[in-house]
Write a protein that holds these residues in place. Structure first.
Motif, PDB file in Angstrom:
ATOM      1  N   ILE A 120      -1.647  11.584   1.342  1.00  0.00           N
ATOM      2  CA  ILE A 120      -0.257  11.822   2.166  1.00  0.00           C
ATOM      3  C   ILE A 120       0.651  10.626   2.303  1.00  0.00           C
ATOM      4  CG2 ILE A 120       0.397  11.768   4.711  1.00  0.00           C
ATOM      5  CD1 ILE A 120      -0.502  14.726   3.989  1.00  0.00           C
ATOM      6  N   HIS A 121       1.704  10.891   2.043  1.00  0.00           N
ATOM      7  CA  HIS A 121       2.778   9.634   1.959  1.00  0.00           C
ATOM      8  C   HIS A 121       4.281   9.962   2.646  1.00  0.00           C
ATOM      9  CE1 HIS A 121       3.171  12.761  -1.554  1.00  0.00           C
ATOM     10  NE2 HIS A 121       4.659  12.562  -1.533  1.00  0.00           N
ATOM     11  N   GLU A 122       4.066  11.322   3.323  1.00  0.00           N
ATOM     12  CA  GLU A 122       5.345  11.505   4.035  1.00  0.00           C
ATOM     13  C   GLU A 122       4.887  11.325   5.522  1.00  0.00           C
ATOM     14  OE1 GLU A 122       6.739  15.489   2.941  1.00  0.00           O
ATOM     15  OE2 GLU A 122       6.705  14.939   0.920  1.00  0.00           O
ATOM     16  N   VAL A 123       5.510  10.192   6.237  1.00  0.00           N
ATOM     17  CA  VAL A 123       4.943   9.581   7.590  1.00  0.00           C
ATOM     18  C   VAL A 123       6.094   9.456   8.322  1.00  0.00           C
ATOM     19  CG1 VAL A 123       3.772   7.830   8.741  1.00  0.00           C
ATOM     20  CG2 VAL A 123       3.118   8.634   6.549  1.00  0.00           C
ATOM     21  N   ALA A 124       6.351   9.800   9.606  1.00  0.00           N
ATOM     22  CA  ALA A 124       7.402   9.376  10.446  1.00  0.00           C
ATOM     23  C   ALA A 124       6.560   8.634  11.679  1.00  0.00           C
ATOM     24  CB  ALA A 124       8.099  10.646  10.946  1.00  0.00           C
ATOM     25  N   ALA A 125       7.016   7.453  11.986  1.00  0.00           N
ATOM     26  CA  ALA A 125       6.566   6.683  13.139  1.00  0.00           C
ATOM     27  C   ALA A 125       7.190   5.952  13.925  1.00  0.00           C
ATOM     28  CB  ALA A 125       5.412   5.897  12.085  1.00  0.00           C
ATOM     29  N   VAL A 126       6.492   5.412  14.784  1.00  0.00           N
ATOM     30  CA  VAL A 126       7.326   4.777  15.855  1.00  0.00           C
ATOM     31  C   VAL A 126       6.791   3.276  16.168  1.00  0.00           C
ATOM     32  CG1 VAL A 126       8.266   4.478  18.359  1.00  0.00           C
ATOM     33  CG2 VAL A 126       7.945   6.678  17.352  1.00  0.00           C
ATOM     34  N   ALA A 168      10.980   5.409  12.442  1.00  0.00           N
ATOM     35  CA  ALA A 168      11.244   5.249  10.979  1.00  0.00           C
ATOM     36  C   ALA A 168      10.114   5.905  10.340  1.00  0.00           C
ATOM     37  CB  ALA A 168      10.891   3.644  10.555  1.00  0.00           C
ATOM     38  N   ILE A 169      10.719   6.178   9.090  1.00  0.00           N
ATOM     39  CA  ILE A 169       9.860   6.744   7.761  1.00  0.00           C
ATOM     40  C   ILE A 169       9.122   5.492   7.268  1.00  0.00           C
ATOM     41  CG2 ILE A 169       9.727   7.822   5.565  1.00  0.00           C
ATOM     42  CD1 ILE A 169      12.188   9.639   6.525  1.00  0.00           C
ATOM     43  N   VAL A 170       7.771   5.488   7.167  1.00  0.00           N
ATOM     44  CA  VAL A 170       7.176   4.419   6.768  1.00  0.00           C
ATOM     45  C   VAL A 170       6.498   4.845   5.399  1.00  0.00           C
ATOM     46  CG1 VAL A 170       5.392   2.802   7.373  1.00  0.00           C
ATOM     47  CG2 VAL A 170       6.969   3.922   9.097  1.00  0.00           C
ATOM     48  N   ILE A 171       6.548   3.923   4.430  1.00  0.00           N
ATOM     49  CA  ILE A 171       5.752   4.172   3.203  1.00  0.00           C
ATOM     50  C   ILE A 171       4.279   3.564   3.352  1.00  0.00           C
ATOM     51  CG2 ILE A 171       5.706   3.898   0.496  1.00  0.00           C
ATOM     52  CD1 ILE A 171       7.950   5.502   1.835  1.00  0.00           C
ATOM     53  N   PRO A 172       3.400   4.390   3.011  1.00  0.00           N
ATOM     54  CA  PRO A 172       1.847   3.915   3.192  1.00  0.00           C
ATOM     55  C   PRO A 172       1.614   2.570   2.311  1.00  0.00           C
ATOM     56  CG  PRO A 172       2.060   6.231   2.944  1.00  0.00           C
ATOM     57  CD  PRO A 172       3.331   5.650   2.350  1.00  0.00           C
ATOM     58  N   ASN A 173       0.412   1.904   2.622  1.00  0.00           N
ATOM     59  CA  ASN A 173       0.108   0.810   1.854  1.00  0.00           C
ATOM     60  C   ASN A 173      -1.222   1.198   0.934  1.00  0.00           C
ATOM     61  OD1 ASN A 173       1.863  -1.443   3.013  1.00  0.00           O
ATOM     62  ND2 ASN A 173       0.476  -1.007   4.851  1.00  0.00           N
ATOM     63  N   TYR A 174      -0.524   1.838  -0.373  1.00  0.00           N
ATOM     64  CA  TYR A 174      -1.566   2.134  -1.071  1.00  0.00           C
ATOM     65  C   TYR A 174      -2.589   1.336  -1.591  1.00  0.00           C
ATOM     66  CZ  TYR A 174       1.616   6.214  -1.029  1.00  0.00           C
ATOM     67  OH  TYR A 174       2.438   7.299  -0.452  1.00  0.00           O
ATOM     68  N   ARG A 175      -2.082   0.031  -1.878  1.00  0.00           N
ATOM     69  CA  ARG A 175      -2.771  -1.260  -2.468  1.00  0.00           C
ATOM     70  C   ARG A 175      -2.629  -2.207  -1.319  1.00  0.00           C
ATOM     71  NH1 ARG A 175      -6.137  -0.315  -6.904  1.00  0.00           N
ATOM     72  NH2 ARG A 175      -5.086   1.175  -8.140  1.00  0.00           N
ATOM     73  N   LYS A 176      -3.754  -3.138  -1.337  1.00  0.00           N
ATOM     74  CA  LYS A 176      -3.752  -4.189  -0.483  1.00  0.00           C
ATOM     75  C   LYS A 176      -3.003  -5.573  -1.161  1.00  0.00           C
ATOM     76  CE  LYS A 176      -7.877  -2.682   2.097  1.00  0.00           C
ATOM     77  NZ  LYS A 176      -9.409  -3.022   2.490  1.00  0.00           N
ATOM     78  N   PRO A 177      -2.637  -6.582  -0.545  1.00  0.00           N
ATOM     79  CA  PRO A 177      -2.231  -7.619  -1.372  1.00  0.00           C
ATOM     80  C   PRO A 177      -3.244  -8.174  -2.291  1.00  0.00           C
ATOM     81  CG  PRO A 177      -1.822  -7.802   1.192  1.00  0.00           C
ATOM     82  CD  PRO A 177      -2.700  -6.802   1.023  1.00  0.00           C
ATOM     83  N   ASP A 178      -4.292  -7.947  -2.275  1.00  0.00           N
ATOM     84  CA  ASP A 178      -5.234  -8.508  -3.388  1.00  0.00           C
ATOM     85  C   ASP A 178      -5.507  -7.483  -4.361  1.00  0.00           C
ATOM     86  OD1 ASP A 178      -6.934  -6.527  -2.106  1.00  0.00           O
ATOM     87  OD2 ASP A 178      -8.525  -7.800  -1.452  1.00  0.00           O
ATOM     88  N   GLY A 179      -4.619  -6.329  -4.370  1.00  0.00           N
ATOM     89  CA  GLY A 179      -4.698  -5.239  -5.500  1.00  0.00           C
ATOM     90  C   GLY A 179      -5.763  -4.059  -5.318  1.00  0.00           C
ATOM     91  N   SER A 180      -6.816  -4.473  -4.125  1.00  0.00           N
ATOM     92  CA  SER A 180      -7.734  -3.315  -3.932  1.00  0.00           C
ATOM     93  C   SER A 180      -6.984  -1.990  -3.242  1.00  0.00           C
ATOM     94  CB  SER A 180      -8.624  -3.894  -2.994  1.00  0.00           C
ATOM     95  OG  SER A 180      -8.300  -4.331  -1.717  1.00  0.00           O
ATOM     96  N   ILE A 181      -7.873  -1.076  -3.317  1.00  0.00           N
ATOM     97  CA  ILE A 181      -7.145   0.266  -2.722  1.00  0.00           C
ATOM     98  C   ILE A 181      -6.994  -0.034  -1.249  1.00  0.00           C
ATOM     99  CG2 ILE A 181      -7.889   2.476  -2.293  1.00  0.00           C
ATOM    100  CD1 ILE A 181      -7.153   2.264  -5.240  1.00  0.00           C
TER     101      ILE A 181
END
Length: 332
Positions: free
Chosen positions: A63-69, A84-97
């Motif tokens: 899922i990548h379509e998100v409306a949130a508060v 807002a519409i919020v884009i998910p964090n598919y990757r963590k800062p270290d590059g992991s899932i």
């Protein structure tokens, strides 16, 4: 916190995952209110045949379509209560899932937040994530006054192309699909004509009829089907413009290479997610909707609760009950 997770072929469940922990400086914590199912979620994950050991998929995926508060903020641009519409964090800062969008809370920074107005329903505004990706692609067709445009596929993406083409002054906008209910929706959203897809041979014949034998100036592949690329090659005129949007499961698709060369087609492959500014056009469409140029709720056909998520996925995958876009309340 709660998350939706694909746990097997055509199986999705609500599960528990660890809480997010302390919010980082410069980020905003959002509580997910609505998610929406996209065609790529279906053929890219829900119906994709994968080895048993690949399950379950990461929480919230795909899922990548998100409306949130916003419920907590360390960015003054987004105070608590911001929608807002919020884009998910598919990757963590270290590059992991990381996680997909079907999670109870998302921590995000400015670069992946599209602020929404305080008025209107979030279940409508969420549709602009979907259509905003199309705005990026539609910019590639240039000035379309006097042009004859065909859009293959009249799901949410294809209908968005149809609406943009109609609003931007195309001479003809022809929606193509195999489902009558989608063709009816296409006309209601601006198509001048529709063609029901039966076979490639029949489609070419019908395309010649509606264009006086010239075929189309611009053709868009929004089918999400492996055969879509080749289908579009057959209905575009020589030196025409071909915009390909479809995401398909296969890495390789077959098409008539010699036909493409003979027609000297101008092909634009468009995917906003891989650009340097992957939310720019979504923000633009929100601004256009704020001033009344675009109706956010145009594509929404169904609204359901998270308890019916399995049914919603099946309904979308099987194209039942005249579904075009199903919005799901994230209320576990």
């Amino acid at each position: 916190m709660k998350a939706a997770q694909i746990t097997g072929f055509r199986k999705i469940e609500v599960t528990d995952i660890p809480d997010l922990g302390e919010l980082k400086d410069g980020e905003v914590r959002f509580k997910t209110e609505y998610i929406s199912i996209c065609g790529s979620d279906i053929h890219g994950a829900f119906e994709k045949v994968m080895p048993e050991e690949d399950y379950p998929l990461p929480p919230g995926m795909p899922i990548h379509e998100v409306a949130a508060v916003a419920v907590e903020s360390k960015d003054e641009r987004y105070p608590v209560g911001t929608r807002a519409i919020v884009i998910p964090n598919y990757r963590k800062p270290d590059g992991s899932i990381g996680t997909g969008g079907a999670v109870e809370y998302i921590d995000q920074s400015h670069e992946k937040i599209i602020k929404l107005p305080d008025w209107g329903n979030l279940e409508d505004w969420i549709m602009l994530q979907h259509s905003g990706t199309v705005l990026y692609s539609a910019k590639h067709w240039g000035n379309i006054f006097g042009k004859k445009i065909a859009v293959l596929g009249q799901g949410g993406i294809g209908l968005s192309f149809t609406m943009f083409a109609s609003k931007q002054g195309a001479a003809e906008v022809v929606g193509i699909d195999k489902h009558d209910y989608r063709l009816e929706k296409s006309i209601s959203l601006g198509a001048t004509k529709t063609i029901k897809y039966v076979s490639l041979e029949d489609l070419v014949e019908r395309a010649e009829e509606v264009t006086d034998g010239e075929l189309f100036d611009i053709v868009v592949d929004a089918s999400g089907n492996e055969a879509g690329f080749n289908t579009c090659l057959n209905i575009i005129k020589p030196e025409g413009k071909f915009i390909t949007f479809s995401i398909v499961t296969a890495d390789m698709v077959e098409f008539e290479h010699s036909l493409m060369l003979r027609k000297n087609i101008d092909i634009s492959a468009t995917q906003i997610a891989t650009t340097p500014e992957p939310i720019a056009e979504i923000r633009e469409l929100v601004a256009l909707a704020e001033r009344g140029w675009w109706d956010p709720k145009s594509l929404k056909t169904h609204v359901s609760d998270i308890s019916e998520l399995q049914k919603s996925y099946e309904e979308y995958a099987d194209q039942k009950n005249n579904v075009i876009k199903n919005v799901v309340r994230f209320n576990p």
